[in-house]
Design a protein around this motif. Structure first.
Motif, PDB file in Angstrom:
ATOM      1  N   PRO A 240      29.686  45.873  35.832  1.00  0.00           N
ATOM      2  CA  PRO A 240      29.566  45.672  37.279  1.00  0.00           C
ATOM      3  C   PRO A 240      30.889  45.082  37.789  1.00  0.00           C
ATOM      4  N   VAL A 241      31.262  45.399  39.010  1.00  0.00           N
ATOM      5  CA  VAL A 241      32.544  44.904  39.518  1.00  0.00           C
ATOM      6  C   VAL A 241      32.580  43.381  39.447  1.00  0.00           C
ATOM      7  N   PRO A 242      33.674  42.811  38.935  1.00  0.00           N
ATOM      8  CA  PRO A 242      33.745  41.351  38.736  1.00  0.00           C
ATOM      9  C   PRO A 242      34.313  40.596  39.932  1.00  0.00           C
ATOM     10  N   ILE A 243      34.355  41.259  41.085  1.00  0.00           N
ATOM     11  CA  ILE A 243      34.953  40.638  42.260  1.00  0.00           C
ATOM     12  C   ILE A 243      33.980  40.697  43.437  1.00  0.00           C
ATOM     13  N   LEU A 244      34.389  40.121  44.564  1.00  0.00           N
ATOM     14  CA  LEU A 244      33.575  40.140  45.761  1.00  0.00           C
ATOM     15  C   LEU A 244      33.480  41.561  46.311  1.00  0.00           C
ATOM     16  N   VAL A 245      32.276  42.065  46.437  1.00  0.00           N
ATOM     17  CA  VAL A 245      32.066  43.438  46.903  1.00  0.00           C
ATOM     18  C   VAL A 245      32.380  43.537  48.395  1.00  0.00           C
ATOM     19  N   GLN A 246      33.101  44.587  48.759  1.00  0.00           N
ATOM     20  CA  GLN A 246      33.467  44.826  50.152  1.00  0.00           C
ATOM     21  C   GLN A 246      32.593  45.932  50.739  1.00  0.00           C
ATOM     22  N   ARG A 247      32.617  46.041  52.046  1.00  0.00           N
ATOM     23  CA  ARG A 247      31.809  47.072  52.694  1.00  0.00           C
ATOM     24  C   ARG A 247      32.347  48.478  52.423  1.00  0.00           C
ATOM     25  N   LYS A 248      33.649  48.591  52.206  1.00  0.00           N
ATOM     26  CA  LYS A 248      34.256  49.884  51.895  1.00  0.00           C
ATOM     27  C   LYS A 248      34.592  49.942  50.407  1.00  0.00           C
ATOM     28  N   ALA A 249      34.237  51.054  49.763  1.00  0.00           N
ATOM     29  CA  ALA A 249      34.514  51.203  48.335  1.00  0.00           C
ATOM     30  C   ALA A 249      36.006  51.108  48.050  1.00  0.00           C
ATOM     31  N   LYS A 250      36.822  51.580  48.978  1.00  0.00           N
ATOM     32  CA  LYS A 250      38.274  51.539  48.805  1.00  0.00           C
ATOM     33  C   LYS A 250      38.766  50.096  48.696  1.00  0.00           C
ATOM     34  N   ASP A 251      38.218  49.222  49.535  1.00  0.00           N
ATOM     35  CA  ASP A 251      38.612  47.815  49.484  1.00  0.00           C
ATOM     36  C   ASP A 251      38.112  47.144  48.204  1.00  0.00           C
ATOM     37  N   THR A 252      36.910  47.517  47.785  1.00  0.00           N
ATOM     38  CA  THR A 252      36.384  46.969  46.530  1.00  0.00           C
ATOM     39  C   THR A 252      37.264  47.384  45.363  1.00  0.00           C
ATOM     40  N   ALA A 253      37.713  48.635  45.370  1.00  0.00           N
ATOM     41  CA  ALA A 253      38.594  49.125  44.307  1.00  0.00           C
ATOM     42  C   ALA A 253      39.924  48.371  44.313  1.00  0.00           C
ATOM     43  N   LEU A 254      40.426  48.063  45.496  1.00  0.00           N
ATOM     44  CA  LEU A 254      41.684  47.318  45.596  1.00  0.00           C
ATOM     45  C   LEU A 254      41.556  45.938  44.933  1.00  0.00           C
ATOM     46  N   LEU A 255      40.476  45.229  45.258  1.00  0.00           N
ATOM     47  CA  LEU A 255      40.274  43.912  44.662  1.00  0.00           C
ATOM     48  C   LEU A 255      40.074  44.010  43.153  1.00  0.00           C
ATOM     49  N   ALA A 256      39.400  45.072  42.719  1.00  0.00           N
ATOM     50  CA  ALA A 256      39.189  45.260  41.281  1.00  0.00           C
ATOM     51  C   ALA A 256      40.512  45.523  40.569  1.00  0.00           C
ATOM     52  N   ALA A 257      41.372  46.340  41.185  1.00  0.00           N
ATOM     53  CA  ALA A 257      42.680  46.632  40.578  1.00  0.00           C
ATOM     54  C   ALA A 257      43.516  45.365  40.460  1.00  0.00           C
ATOM     55  N   ARG A 258      43.482  44.553  41.498  1.00  0.00           N
ATOM     56  CA  ARG A 258      44.223  43.289  41.423  1.00  0.00           C
ATOM     57  C   ARG A 258      43.660  42.417  40.294  1.00  0.00           C
ATOM     58  N   TRP A 259      42.337  42.394  40.172  1.00  0.00           N
ATOM     59  CA  TRP A 259      41.710  41.580  39.126  1.00  0.00           C
ATOM     60  C   TRP A 259      42.133  42.038  37.724  1.00  0.00           C
ATOM     61  N   THR A 260      42.367  43.346  37.541  1.00  0.00           N
ATOM     62  CA  THR A 260      42.734  43.850  36.210  1.00  0.00           C
ATOM     63  C   THR A 260      44.096  43.340  35.741  1.00  0.00           C
ATOM     64  N   LEU A 261      44.877  42.773  36.652  1.00  0.00           N
ATOM     65  CA  LEU A 261      46.160  42.199  36.232  1.00  0.00           C
ATOM     66  C   LEU A 261      45.941  41.053  35.239  1.00  0.00           C
ATOM     67  N   ASN A 262      44.735  40.490  35.243  1.00  0.00           N
ATOM     68  CA  ASN A 262      44.406  39.447  34.263  1.00  0.00           C
ATOM     69  C   ASN A 262      44.415  39.997  32.837  1.00  0.00           C
ATOM     70  N   HIS A 263      44.313  41.324  32.716  1.00  0.00           N
ATOM     71  CA  HIS A 263      44.277  41.953  31.386  1.00  0.00           C
ATOM     72  C   HIS A 263      45.571  42.709  31.090  1.00  0.00           C
ATOM     73  N   HIS A 264      46.611  42.336  31.794  1.00  0.00           N
ATOM     74  CA  HIS A 264      47.952  42.856  31.536  1.00  0.00           C
ATOM     75  C   HIS A 264      48.885  41.667  31.282  1.00  0.00           C
ATOM     76  N   PRO A 265      50.049  41.931  30.737  1.00  0.00           N
ATOM     77  CA  PRO A 265      50.976  40.826  30.461  1.00  0.00           C
ATOM     78  C   PRO A 265      51.304  40.014  31.711  1.00  0.00           C
ATOM     79  N   LYS A 266      51.627  38.763  31.506  1.00  0.00           N
ATOM     80  CA  LYS A 266      51.965  37.866  32.606  1.00  0.00           C
ATOM     81  C   LYS A 266      53.152  38.427  33.402  1.00  0.00           C
ATOM     82  N   GLY A 267      53.065  38.283  34.729  1.00  0.00           N
ATOM     83  CA  GLY A 267      54.139  38.775  35.585  1.00  0.00           C
ATOM     84  C   GLY A 267      54.008  40.239  35.950  1.00  0.00           C
ATOM     85  N   SER A 268      52.881  40.870  35.604  1.00  0.00           N
ATOM     86  CA  SER A 268      52.698  42.299  35.904  1.00  0.00           C
ATOM     87  C   SER A 268      52.605  42.556  37.397  1.00  0.00           C
TER      88      SER A 268
END
Length: 288
Positions: A187-215
């Motif tokens: 399930p998406v680990p972030i605050l759900v938005q009214r638009k799927a596009k915005d939810t995807a944006l927040l999810a993509a930003r959250w995935t930076l936690n699983h990339h090297p520091k400074g990504s």
């Protein structure tokens, strides 16, 4: 000279007088009893004695009941009846088993776009065919928690410990690279938005936690998909002062009766020949 003493009257006359007197007394008594009975039954709450189950602790009042007992009974009845007397509240389903609902505004999106690691979304652009060979498989992984299913890759991919996700597949580690390729769903680990596009944006930003520091993110694609949205991006970072990158994608879809599901896949450039698996993974996403 005439006599008026009672003793001079004949006995039959005396008996008649006595009979008339007794009759008058009985009639008077009956009238009084009838009046009293009629008056008591006409009062509020009055009735036959046989209909009262138990005597009242206080003398009955002919007027309306006092406010305190009435309020007490009403409050008690309200507490007992409220679950059944408000079917709109009890019957209405919650937004989801996890109690989520879309955010009321775009404040989280505005904050995400203020992050220097996250650029403005591009105009809608479809994800092209990435480098590598297409992988075909009929095997699938069921994500019951998210309400979706996706492809189960064969070797060199393997199923791995999913936590904190629902499902997880990984490629073997590359020597000297801490960040590894993975395909996950949850399930998406972030605050759900009214638009799927915005939810995807927040999810993509959250995935930076699983990339090297400074990504940092560089957008590659932004497109609608069935029941959701897909974002593909290049994640740029440095390892030992050397510029490196990973190709990644996030897809979010609305799952019936549950929080939106997320598919996230990332593959470092050291395994760039597997980037085509990103196309395969996102296209395999299905609602259960």
């Amino acid at each position: 000279m005439k006599r008026s003493r009672i003793g001079d009257l004949p006995m039959r006359v005396i008996y008649r007088i006595l009979a008339v007197g007794v009759a008058l007394v009985l009639a008077a008594v009956a009238a009084v009893v009838g009046f009293v009975s009629s008056g008591s039954s006409d009062q509020p709450g009055g009735g036959k004695t046989g209909q009262i189950a138990a005597p009242s602790a206080a003398p009955p009042s002919p007027g309306p009941p006092s406010p305190e007992p009435s309020a007490s009974v009403s409050a008690s009845a309200s507490e007992q009846a409220s679950p059944s007397e408000s079917p709109a509240e009890t019957a209405a389903p919650s937004p989801s088993p996890e109690g989520w609902e879309p955010a009321p505004d775009r404040s989280a999106v505005i904050a995400a776009l203020a992050d220097p690691r996250v650029p403005e979304l591009p105009r809608d652009k479809r994800l092209g065919r990435l480098p590598g060979k297409a992988y075909k498989s009929k095997r699938r992984i069921e994500d019951d928690r998210s309400g979706v299913s996706l492809i189960r890759f064969g070797k060199p991919w393997k199923v791995f410990g999913a936590s904190p996700f629902s499902t997880k597949q990984v490629l073997p580690k590359v020597k000297g690279i801490a960040h590894r390729a993975m395909l996950v769903s949850s399930p998406v680990p972030i605050l759900v938005q009214r638009k799927a596009k915005d939810t995807a944006l927040l999810a993509a930003r959250w995935t930076l936690n699983h990339h090297p520091k400074g990504s940092r993110i560089g957008w590659v694609a932004s497109q609608p998909i069935k029941d959701g949205w897909l974002l593909a991006y290049r994640v740029k970072y440095k390892i030992k002062k050397k510029a490196r990158s990973s190709m990644a994608a996030v897809a979010v879809v609305e799952a019936p009766g549950a929080k939106p599901a997320m598919l996230f896949v990332t593959i470092p450039d050291t395994q760039g020949r597997r980037w085509r698996d990103i196309n395969t993974a996102v296209s395999s996403l299905r609602l259960k």
